[in-house]
Design an enzyme around this catalytic site. Structure first.
Site, PDB file in Angstrom:
ATOM      1  CG  ASP A  92      -2.561   0.990   0.968  1.00 15.78           C
ATOM      2  OD1 ASP A  92      -1.974   1.607  -0.067  1.00 15.78           O
ATOM      3  OD2 ASP A  92      -3.487   1.283   1.940  1.00 15.78           O
ATOM      4  CG  ASP A 271      -5.974  -5.008   2.209  1.00 14.06           C
ATOM      5  OD1 ASP A 271      -6.418  -4.318   1.336  1.00 14.06           O
ATOM      6  OD2 ASP A 271      -5.733  -5.004   3.178  1.00 14.06           O
TER       7      ASP A 271
HETATM    8  N1  GUN Z   1      -6.238   0.731   2.507  1.00 17.08           N
HETATM    9  C1  GUN Z   1      -7.763   0.738   3.201  1.00 17.08           C
HETATM   10  N2  GUN Z   1      -8.196   1.538   2.277  1.00 17.08           N
HETATM   11  C2  GUN Z   1      -7.758   2.880   1.368  1.00 17.08           C
HETATM   12  C3  GUN Z   1      -7.555   3.599   0.823  1.00 17.08           C
HETATM   13  O1  GUN Z   1      -8.440   3.947   0.438  1.00 17.08           O
HETATM   14  N3  GUN Z   1      -6.577   3.868   0.112  1.00 17.08           N
HETATM   15  C4  GUN Z   1      -5.018   3.030   0.136  1.00 17.08           C
HETATM   16  N4  GUN Z   1      -3.838   3.600  -0.345  1.00 17.08           N
HETATM   17  N5  GUN Z   1      -5.178   2.293   1.158  1.00 17.08           N
HETATM   18  C5  GUN Z   1      -6.302   1.996   2.029  1.00 17.08           C
END
Ligand code: GUN
Length: 376
Positions: A92, A271
């Protein structure tokens, strides 16, 4: 990366596919265990691979950048080299963590200035910088830098934020496409749909993201406190727009029931910290329902945690023994519960896959949603 849709369900929008990366092939729909700081908490790599049968794990740009830092990761040959996980990894972008974890932060067009939650030091994340960082971490799938709006969120803010996320995406794409992976295998960039709980914004965002023609697409800004029905409505609106020949990843979702419902809406990848975080608090997800293992009622229940999952920890250890470990604050409790919950999540998506292939997914799903939501 190559996504191959294999079969679509007749009654729902669920589908089965394969996603091939340079670190191996993932069977979709799939759940990705969260390994925030380069470790899926309390779980060895060998257990992840052989017991849980995880096919891909997640890492977090925000945490890995702050500690151990990019120098160490680059010297190690990226995160794969550092932690020894040789299957696919997704990172992420920090677009979520920087808002939920960092101390004082300032957002502007350039990016986000924030203070580290570890030592208070000041840092800047920009779309370009976050691409470079994820190149160095070396995940197979990397995420665009976005703003995940909170819930509730006023329409005006949601619209402005979404528009900025779209401009940030174009900067991410430009930087990503102008650079190369550092370790000899390829990486791919997934953009993220935002738009809070507003239908017109979600539609606009999904169309924008689809128009960028990347190899996969993600849905963000959900499971942030809105009612489940609202999350399903937004997810369906977006999956109807995102291309069917690309994988769709719903970020941060969710409970076992949420995952089954969203598979039915056409989502391929999930996830969530829930199976590992809740395991550490004594909450177990099983094929019969949810267990709070601290509860007195389990003190002399010597049956297996959940034999139908078929993995070692869930079959070998009894509920009574795990309860004893949990109330005694033994560290083995966290290990057993984490392995069990992740095995259950992987089992659940594997079952969903088999039922889609067998053609009886809709009936199975409705019955399973009831079961997995029951509190035992
Ligand atoms: N993890 C859960 N929701 C999000 C989101 O909206 N953006 C990002 N980058 N990670 C997430």
């Amino acid at each position: 990366m190559k996504f191959t849709p294999i079969q679509k369900d007749i009654q729902t929008k669920a589908r089965v596919g394969t996603l091939t990366t340079d670190h191996g092939t993932i069977q979709t729909p799939i759940f990705m265990p969260v390994g925030t700081a380069g470790t899926v908490k309390a779980v060895h790599q060998r257990e992840l691979k052989e017991d849980i049968q995880a096919q891909i794990i997640l890492g977090n740009t925000y945490h890995l950048y702050l500690r151990p830092g990019l120098d160490i990761l680059e010297k190690a040959g990226g995160l794969h080299g550092f932690n020894g996980w040789d299957r696919p990894i997704l990172t992420d972008s920090g677009g979520y963590q920087v808002f939920s974890l960092a101390g004082t932060r300032k957002i502007n067009e350039e990016g986000v200035t924030f203070k580290s939650h570890i030592d208070g030091s000041k840092h800047i994340f920009s779309p370009e910088g976050v691409m470079d960082i994820q190149r160095t971490i070396g995940a197979d799938i990397i995420m665009a830098f976005d703003e995940c709006t909170p819930y509730p969120c006023e329409y005006g803010y949601a619209r402005k934020s979404m528009e900025m996320t779209h401009r940030w995406l174009d900067r991410c794409i430009q930087r990503f496409d102008a650079t190369e992976g550092k370790y000899g295998y390829s990486q791919t960039l997934f953009p993220i749909v935002q738009g809070s709980v507003y239908k017109d914004l979600r539609k606009q965002s999904a169309e924008f993201i689809a128009s960028r023609g990347r190899e996969g697409n993600a849905i963000g800004g959900l499971s942030v406190g809105e009612p489940a029905e609202m999350m399903y409505e937004m997810t369906e609106l977006v999956t109807d727009i995102l291309p069917a020949d690309k994988p769709r990843y719903l970020m941060g979702v969710g409970t076992p029931a949420n995952i089954l419902e969203c598979i039915a809406l056409g989502v391929d990848m999930f996830d969530c910290v829930m199976p590992t975080r809740n395991a550490r608090n004594g909450m177990l997800f099983t094929s019969e329902g949810i267990i709070n293992i601290r509860n007195e009622k389990w003190k002399d229940d010597f049956s297996s945690i959940d034999p139908s999952i078929g993995n070692y920890a869930s079959t070998f250890y009894s509920k009574a023994y795990l309860r004893h470990l949990t109330v005694s604050k033994e560290i083995l409790a966290a290990q057993i519960a984490s392995i069990h919950n992740l095995s259950f999540y992987l089992w659940l998506v594997g079952q969903a896959r088999e039922h889609i292939l067998a053609g009886d997914f809709a009936v199975w799903k409705d019955q399973m949603v009831k079961k997995v939501s029951t509190r035992l």
